[in-house]
Motif scaffolding. Structure first.
Motif: not given
Length: 214
Positions: A14-15, A83-88
């Protein structure tokens, strides 16, 4: 925690538009060099996969979602937050506005996701452009600390810390799973155990990237 197969981890980038999310993904998944044609702006979302074999523990399939930073696609990208476990969380160190918007992106995920089930890593991209820098390393570390996450600076151009960024987040997720902070839940697709028969790992390495069928 016993498992019958490798894990799949769904991770989102994301960004703001133009911070280099697609370049980071291509460098990590495809090994694309800076001499290759630059990626086109992402429309909606694109999905890539890569298999990891940690030093200890089961194999891990990373399902990596590249999201458009443009506001007109926001309704599409929001549908993936749950539905995500990780986010950059990615910003451009030469673009102050992209850094100022980091907390907005974080709060968007927080409004739709149980933050006890997702881990974040803050990424300051384009670290090779030191003369154009508008955000200091210390500022970014301070923000990361306030938001409860780690921070890394990366450059797809020089391949600085690109692999480290993705694999640091994957490692953090695995540790959280081992410690029971995150659980594999059949109703939650941020993490799942892959039970289906898959090609041998050495075959997948010949094709490390591509659009995933998901």
């Amino acid at each position: 925690m016993a498992r019958e197969g490798p894990l799949q981890l769904r991770i989102l980038l994301l960004g703001d538009a133009g911070v280099g999310k697609s370049s980071l993904l291509r460098r990590y998944v495809e090994g694309a060099s800076w001499a290759d044609p630059p990626p086109s702006p992402t429309v909606g979302v694109q999905c890539y996969t890569r298999m990891l074999k940690p030093a200890s523990g089961p194999r891990v399939k990373l399902q990596l979602w590249d999201t458009a930073g443009d506001e007109r696609y926001r309704s599409i990208t929001r549908s993936f937050y749950r539905n995500v476990v990780g986010v950059l969380l990615v910003f451009d160190v030469t673009n102050r506005k992209s850094f100022d918007h980091v907390e907005d992106w974080y709060q968007e995920v927080a409004s739709l996701q149980d933050l006890n089930k997702v881990l974040f890593l803050l990424i300051g991209h384009k670290s090779d452009l030191q003369q154009s820098r508008q955000v200091t390393t210390q500022e970014a570390k301070t923000l990361a600390g306030l938001l409860g996450m780690s921070f890394l600076e990366t450059s797809a151009k020089t391949d600085s810390n690109v692999t480290l960024a993705f694999e640091t987040l994957a490692c953090d997720i695995q540790k959280a799973l081992q410690n029971g902070e995150i659980k594999v839940d059949g109703a939650w697709w941020g993490v799942r155990v892959l039970h289906s028969t898959q090609p041998p790992l050495n075959q997948r390495r010949n094709k490390p990237s591509g659009q995933c069928q998901c």
